[in-house]
Design an enzyme around this catalytic site. Structure first.
Site, mmCIF file in Angstrom:
data_model
loop_
_atom_site.group_PDB
_atom_site.id
_atom_site.type_symbol
_atom_site.label_atom_id
_atom_site.label_comp_id
_atom_site.label_asym_id
_atom_site.label_seq_id
_atom_site.Cartn_x
_atom_site.Cartn_y
_atom_site.Cartn_z
ATOM 1 N N GLU A 1 -45.153 -2.701 16.339
ATOM 2 C CA GLU A 1 -44.830 -2.837 17.756
ATOM 3 C C GLU A 1 -45.931 -3.578 18.512
ATOM 4 O O GLU A 1 -45.653 -4.376 19.415
ATOM 5 C CB GLU A 1 -44.603 -1.456 18.386
ATOM 6 N N ASP B 1 -34.218 -5.416 9.717
ATOM 7 C CA ASP B 1 -33.696 -6.594 10.414
ATOM 8 C C ASP B 1 -34.673 -7.748 10.569
ATOM 9 O O ASP B 1 -34.418 -8.885 10.162
ATOM 10 C CB ASP B 1 -33.160 -6.173 11.784
ATOM 11 N N GLU C 1 -25.099 1.608 20.757
ATOM 12 C CA GLU C 1 -26.250 1.580 19.860
ATOM 13 C C GLU C 1 -25.832 1.520 18.398
ATOM 14 O O GLU C 1 -26.380 0.748 17.618
ATOM 15 C CB GLU C 1 -27.124 2.821 20.107
ATOM 16 N N GLU D 1 -30.135 -7.819 21.602
ATOM 17 C CA GLU D 1 -29.773 -8.596 20.415
ATOM 18 C C GLU D 1 -28.444 -9.328 20.511
ATOM 19 O O GLU D 1 -28.305 -10.449 20.001
ATOM 20 C CB GLU D 1 -29.780 -7.680 19.182
ATOM 21 N N THR E 1 -39.643 -11.991 17.230
ATOM 22 C CA THR E 1 -38.561 -11.006 17.336
ATOM 23 C C THR E 1 -38.525 -10.323 18.697
ATOM 24 O O THR E 1 -37.549 -9.667 19.036
ATOM 25 C CB THR E 1 -38.660 -9.963 16.205
#
EC number: 3.2.1.-
Length: 495
Positions: A108, A253, A360, A394, A486
């Site tokens: 993160e 991902d 979600e 996304e 990302t």
């Protein structure tokens, strides 16, 4: 702090207008960013994230001002000069050598902070240099990025070089984890290599690339059931996989996302491109799935040691854009067609709900449909298993790529529809909150958290879709000068 120039009432009225120009649409998104920033700056800065319902805050990402650094590159591409300079003045004050949080995530921190700083540096020393009057201030951005990487680098001090993700900076230790997910270990190469290229110190890139090498060349062989597609978890001590649970969902991902993006950043890394292409072809041949009630839709199965699981996530909605980016740079029509099929299908997860925002988690196995969602499944081709929305980007991300690469106005309109839905449903208190149920009136209840990636991703993709062409925009012919990490921070492609 500047008061927002457009009231919420006026903004809502403008948002509902049927024939807004693209400039008006872009201005509306820019104003939404201002509203979210004003709430954060007044009530939470320099902490990480605003809780807009009660004007409190959290420090869940190191306590270094996550929303400010995540919002830095978006403020730049929007031309928000005042906000850009507020953040620029804040950057040198951060002490990345310590944290008020017990545990800090390497993953993160890399995508939000390191990516955010490097992107701001690339933009402010390049096409957005005019936003800063004193270029000496920009130098501090790279200095701070280097300080951050130096602080985090002990994570790689393992037998294999695969990093431990959860770090206790206070005593220079870790949480003792013995495994690492492939997204954790495989979503570092872009940022850490960019830092090496900017500083001339190749140590940073080598750390991330060594960690990734265990995923690129998986052992044992059963961990790669199909070419390019691997399991989810690595043993840190041995470098071997512990499973062959294959998915493009969260946790895996961004490993796949970065394979093509890292090659795009530096074309000498052909192994990354070839691995992505193998994974994409295997996905097309082995994992693609069409709901029985809506065979026109295309989703991606999970593969668990031979068992197929028809479940996916909002997080996985990036896959359309990832295939489209690859198709554009590799000149591959099948990838383009597949990317558009994914994008169309995740659009249905938005279009089918009461709020016009996607859930979600969702599934499409006919045998598992709850009785209460039988009609919903027959109409929409999926049913909801986790109904929340936490301001995720996304699906809009894929709409953005579809617009930039095809030029088809419908994708631009889909982004605008998503903006209207999020702006009207998620506004709360001094900012924006996630929702408890995207298929309930008004989204159910609000979660009282303005995620930092609202600044970094959601509003950036929404703005860029409506904005004019620019050097940082994705290019339809593959002649990109920037590649988005990302967290949607544009990183300058290596010359």
């Amino acid at each position: 702090m500047r008061v927002s120039t457009m009231s919420m009432t006026a903004l809502a009225a403008a948002s509902q207008a049927a024939a807004l120009s693209q400039a008006d649409r872009a201005a509306a998104v820019k104003n939404t960013f201002q509203i979210a920033w004003d709430g954060y700056y007044k009530n939470a800065f320099p902490h990480d994230e605003l809780h807009p319902l009660d004007n409190t805050y959290d420090d869940d990402f190191g306590g270094w001002g996550a929303s400010a650094i995540d919002g830095f590159s978006t403020a730049i591409v929007m031309g928000h000069k005042e906000i850009v300079n507020q953040i620029l003045d804040f950057v040198p004050t951060i002490d990345f050598t310590s944290s008020n949080q017990t545990i800090v995530s390497l993953f993160e921190t890399t995508i939000r902070y390191l990516g955010g700083l490097l992107s701001a540096y690339d933009l402010l020393t390049g096409p957005a240099a005019h936003l800063v009057d004193d270029q000496d201030k920009v130098k501090a951005i790279l200095t701070q990025a280097t300080s951050l990487a130096d602080t985090l680098s002990y994570a790689f001090d393992t037998k294999t070089g695969i990093p431990v993700n959860n770090l206790a900076l206070g005593n220079h230790s870790t949480d003792g984890s013995t495994t690492a997910g492939i997204a954790q270990a495989g979503t570092l190469v872009l940022e850490w290599t960019r830092l090496s290229d900017l500083t001339g110190n190749d140590t940073y890139g080598k750390l991330a690339q060594k960690a990734e090498s265990y995923i690129l060349r998986p052992k044992p062989s059963w961990a790669q059931p199909f070419p390019g597609l691997v399991g989810s978890t690595l043993d840190i001590a041995s470098g071997e996989f512990t499973d062959n649970y294959v998915t493009w969902n969260g946790g895996d991902d961004s490993y796949y996302e970065y394979l093509i993006k890292f090659w795009l950043y530096d074309s000498q890394y052909t192994e990354y491109r070839d691995t992505w292409l193998a994974a994409a072809n295997s996905t097309i041949s082995e994992l693609i799935s069409h709901p029985e009630s809506r065979p026109d839709l295309t989703f991606v199965n999970i593969w668990n040691n031979g068992t197929v699981i028809k479940t996916s996530e909002h997080l996985t909605g990036f896959i359309g854009g990832n295939f489209l980016l690859a198709g554009s740079v590799l000149k591959d029509q099948q990838l383009l067609d597949t990317g558009l099929a994914f994008t169309e299908s995740w659009h249905q997860t938005y279009n089918g709900t009461a709020t016009h925002i996607g859930p979600e988690v969702f599934a499409w196995d006919k045998e598992g449909v709850p009785a209460s969602q039988s009609d919903f499944y027959e109409k929409n081709g999926f049913y909801i298993t986790t109904s929340t929305y936490v301001l995720r980007p996304e699906v809009v991300e894929s709409f953005y790529y579809a617009w930039r690469i095809t030029g088809d106005e419908k994708y631009r309109d889909w982004v605008w529809d998503a903006y209207l839905a999020v702006n009207s449903t998620c506004f709360s208190g001094s900012g924006y909150s996630g929702l408890s149920n995207v298929n309930a009136p008004h989204g159910g209840s609000l979660d009282n958290l303005q995620e930092s990636f609202l600044f970094a991703e959601v509003l950036k993709y929404m703005y860029l879709t409506q904005a004019d062409d620019a050097e940082w925009q994705v290019q339809a012919d593959g002649s990109n000068k920037f590649v988005f990490n990302t967290e949607a921070h544009p990183i300058r492609i290596k010359a």
